[in-house]
Design a protein around this motif. Structure first.
Motif, short mmCIF file in Angstrom:
data_model
loop_
_atom_site.label_atom_id
_atom_site.label_comp_id
_atom_site.label_asym_id
_atom_site.label_seq_id
_atom_site.Cartn_x
_atom_site.Cartn_y
_atom_site.Cartn_z
N ARG A 55 9.39 -28.66 -3.21
CA ARG A 55 10.49 -29.54 -3.62
C ARG A 55 9.99 -30.46 -4.73
NH1 ARG A 55 12.15 -25.85 -0.03
NH2 ARG A 55 14.08 -26.41 1.04
N PRO A 56 10.80 -30.57 -5.81
CA PRO A 56 10.37 -31.39 -6.95
C PRO A 56 10.81 -32.85 -6.80
CG PRO A 56 12.33 -30.11 -7.53
CD PRO A 56 12.07 -29.85 -6.07
N PHE A 58 10.39 -36.77 -9.01
CA PHE A 58 9.83 -37.54 -10.11
C PHE A 58 8.67 -38.40 -9.61
CE2 PHE A 58 14.09 -36.84 -12.00
CZ PHE A 58 13.65 -36.22 -13.15
N VAL A 72 9.44 -41.22 -4.55
CA VAL A 72 10.47 -41.85 -3.73
C VAL A 72 11.55 -40.82 -3.51
CG1 VAL A 72 12.21 -43.68 -3.65
CG2 VAL A 72 9.97 -44.12 -4.71
N ALA A 74 15.02 -39.18 -1.16
CA ALA A 74 16.10 -39.29 -0.17
C ALA A 74 16.06 -38.06 0.72
CB ALA A 74 17.44 -39.37 -0.89
N GLY A 77 18.17 -32.59 2.75
CA GLY A 77 18.31 -31.37 3.54
C GLY A 77 17.05 -31.17 4.36
N GLY A 79 14.13 -29.69 3.81
CA GLY A 79 12.80 -29.93 3.24
C GLY A 79 12.44 -31.39 3.19
N THR A 80 13.36 -32.20 2.72
CA THR A 80 13.07 -33.64 2.61
C THR A 80 13.04 -34.29 4.00
OG1 THR A 80 15.40 -33.83 1.95
CG2 THR A 80 13.76 -34.08 0.22
N MET A 224 15.31 -26.16 -8.64
CA MET A 224 14.12 -25.45 -9.08
C MET A 224 13.53 -24.62 -7.94
SD MET A 224 12.17 -28.33 -11.29
CE MET A 224 12.94 -29.06 -12.73
C1 LIG Z 1 12.88 -32.67 -11.67
C2 LIG Z 1 13.45 -33.16 -10.36
C3 LIG Z 1 13.10 -34.41 -9.92
C4 LIG Z 1 13.63 -34.89 -8.72
N1 LIG Z 1 13.27 -36.14 -8.31
C5 LIG Z 1 13.74 -36.62 -7.16
C6 LIG Z 1 13.35 -37.92 -6.72
O1 LIG Z 1 12.60 -38.62 -7.40
N2 LIG Z 1 13.84 -38.36 -5.53
C7 LIG Z 1 14.71 -37.57 -4.78
O2 LIG Z 1 15.15 -38.02 -3.72
N3 LIG Z 1 15.07 -36.34 -5.17
C8 LIG Z 1 14.61 -35.84 -6.33
N4 LIG Z 1 14.98 -34.58 -6.73
C9 LIG Z 1 15.87 -33.79 -5.86
C10 LIG Z 1 15.03 -33.15 -4.75
O3 LIG Z 1 14.16 -32.20 -5.31
C11 LIG Z 1 15.98 -32.44 -3.74
O4 LIG Z 1 16.74 -33.42 -3.08
C12 LIG Z 1 15.18 -31.67 -2.72
O5 LIG Z 1 14.55 -30.57 -3.33
C13 LIG Z 1 16.11 -31.19 -1.61
O6 LIG Z 1 15.36 -30.40 -0.70
P1 LIG Z 1 15.85 -30.23 0.81
O7 LIG Z 1 15.14 -29.08 1.39
O8 LIG Z 1 15.76 -31.52 1.54
O9 LIG Z 1 17.38 -29.96 0.66
P2 LIG Z 1 18.17 -28.59 0.68
O10 LIG Z 1 18.77 -28.39 2.02
O11 LIG Z 1 17.35 -27.47 0.14
O12 LIG Z 1 19.29 -28.96 -0.36
C14 LIG Z 1 19.99 -30.19 -0.33
C15 LIG Z 1 20.44 -30.54 -1.75
O13 LIG Z 1 19.32 -30.64 -2.64
C16 LIG Z 1 19.45 -29.70 -3.73
N5 LIG Z 1 18.15 -29.03 -3.91
C17 LIG Z 1 17.56 -28.20 -3.03
N6 LIG Z 1 16.40 -27.72 -3.49
C18 LIG Z 1 16.26 -28.27 -4.72
C19 LIG Z 1 15.27 -28.11 -5.71
N7 LIG Z 1 14.20 -27.33 -5.52
N8 LIG Z 1 15.45 -28.78 -6.86
C20 LIG Z 1 16.51 -29.59 -7.06
N9 LIG Z 1 17.48 -29.77 -6.14
C21 LIG Z 1 17.37 -29.10 -5.01
C22 LIG Z 1 20.46 -28.68 -3.26
O14 LIG Z 1 21.18 -28.14 -4.38
C23 LIG Z 1 21.35 -29.49 -2.36
O15 LIG Z 1 22.31 -30.19 -3.10
C24 LIG Z 1 14.50 -34.08 -7.93
C25 LIG Z 1 14.85 -32.80 -8.38
C26 LIG Z 1 14.34 -32.36 -9.59
C27 LIG Z 1 14.70 -31.00 -10.09
#
Ligand SMILES: Cc1cc2nc3c(=O)[nH]c(=O)nc-3n(C[C@H](O)[C@H](O)[C@H](O)COP(=O)(O)OP(=O)(O)OC[C@H]3O[C@@H](n4cnc5c(N)ncnc54)[C@H](O)[C@@H]3O)c2cc1C
Ligand code: FES
Length: 283
Positions: A55-56, A58, A72, A74, A77, A79-80, A224
């Motif tokens: 999971r990406p 910043f 930081v 939130a 889903g 993964g977080t 990503m």
């Molecule tokens: C470059 C970048 C920087 C980010 N920085 C932050 C940050 O600083 N703080 C923060 O709270 N979140 C950030 N995010 C978003 C964070 O990556 C997603 O919330 C996280 O990947 C969700 O994973 P999950 O398994 O909890 O949720 P899932 O159950 O997989 O999905 C929940 C939500 O998160 C989105 N999501 C899922 N996987 C990814 C992924 N690999 N990339 C982007 N979005 C995704 C889905 O579209 C869905 O809306 C960033 C995303 C990107 C691309």
């Protein structure tokens, strides 16, 4: 690309901050190469392999002296949620720094930081860089509700020019972040706007900047998978220097883009004028 390294990073701190979690990791060889806008890709669950993709996030702070980076996040889903359940002393597999960095103005400049929710995470390091070189910054921080704001006190410690908006009016001005945007840009005579947050917000900010003739840089958050330029999951249409639109990878060509070049309305589509689009249609 920021020449990332993979490390087994020890969790030094993991604590809730409002609706977010602040995570401090110790890993050699990363902090000294982090620039504002870079991100880290974290393995979120090593236990059963069911959450394979990193999971990406910043990078909020990087401290080379302590060999630490801070993110930081939130709970969005599975993964977080799994990441939030880790403990101090646990080890997280991290690849960082990833992506490109924000373009920073040469010389002193007045810059406005516009952040939706956790979008402020990459903007504080940038604000520091700009002030270090004699510039000044203002902030607009917005979120749907007060608990989704991040960094209000941090911004106020930085500058008196801080505006806060919430959609429901639970903190600051009621309304969307674009409501006070034009006035705020004019008030600090912003030469450049940096925006991070949801795609719809970035599109709206880029539109206002175009109207006002102010340079705008946006940090996008496309979903990503690999994070290192291989899988093409994260592509979005961007207009190149030659005026031709192409799908580019936000993990290596971004996540920081000139906002006037991103075709926000066409994200998720293959517009007909995109380089290669006709050939794709003919197949
Ligand atoms: C470059 C970048 C920087 C980010 N920085 C932050 C940050 O600083 N703080 C923060 O709270 N979140 C950030 N995010 C978003 C964070 O990556 C997603 O919330 C996280 O990947 C969700 O994973 P999950 O398994 O909890 O949720 P899932 O159950 O997989 O999905 C929940 C939500 O998160 C989105 N999501 C899922 N996987 C990814 C992924 N690999 N990339 C982007 N979005 C995704 C889905 O579209 C869905 O809306 C960033 C995303 C990107 C691309
Ligand atoms: S996430 Fe795989 S190419 Fe960008």
């Amino acid at each position: 690309m920021a020449h990332p390294v993979q490390r087994q990073a020890e969790i030094l701190e993991l604590a809730p901050v409002g609706a977010y979690h602040r995570l401090v990791l110790r890993a050699e060889g990363i902090a000294e190469r982090v620039l504002p806008g870079h991100f880290a890709a974290l393995a979120v669950d090593g236990a059963d392999g069911s959450l394979l993709l990193r999971r990406p996030f910043f990078i909020h702070r990087a401290d080379p002296a302590e060999a630490t980076i801070e993110v930081v996040f939130a709970e969005a889903g599975r993964g977080t949620r799994a990441l939030a359940q880790q403990r101090v002393g646990d080890v997280v597999d991290v690849v960082a720094p990833l992506g490109n960095a924000f373009a920073i103005p040469t010389g002193p400049a007045s810059a406005l930081m516009v952040a939706g929710g956790h979008g402020s995470v990459p903007l504080f390091g940038l604000a520091e860089r700009i002030t270090e070189q004699g510039g000044s910054v203002g902030f607009i921080l917005g979120a749907p509700t007060a608990d989704r704001l991040f960094g209000v006190e941090q911004a106020r410690a930085f500058t008196p020019d801080v505006l806060v908006t919430t959609d429901d009016g639970s903190f600051g001005i009621r309304g969307q972040i674009t409501l006070p945007l034009t006035e705020a840009m004019r008030a600090i005579e912003a030469r450049v706007v940096y925006a991070a947050g949801p795609t719809g917000m970035l599109r709206a900010v880029a539109e206002v900047c175009a109207r006002e003739g102010v340079r705008c840089f946006t940090a996008v958050e496309q979903t990503m998978a690999c994070g290192v330029g291989v899988c093409m999951t994260c592509v979005l249409p961007v207009v190149g220097d030659d005026g031709v639109s192409r799908l580019v990878r936000s993990c290596v060509d971004g996540p920081c883009f000139d906002g006037s070049r991103v075709r926000f309305d066409d994200i998720g589509a293959v517009p007909p004028d995109l380089e290669g689009a006709a050939a794709m249609g003919e197949r």
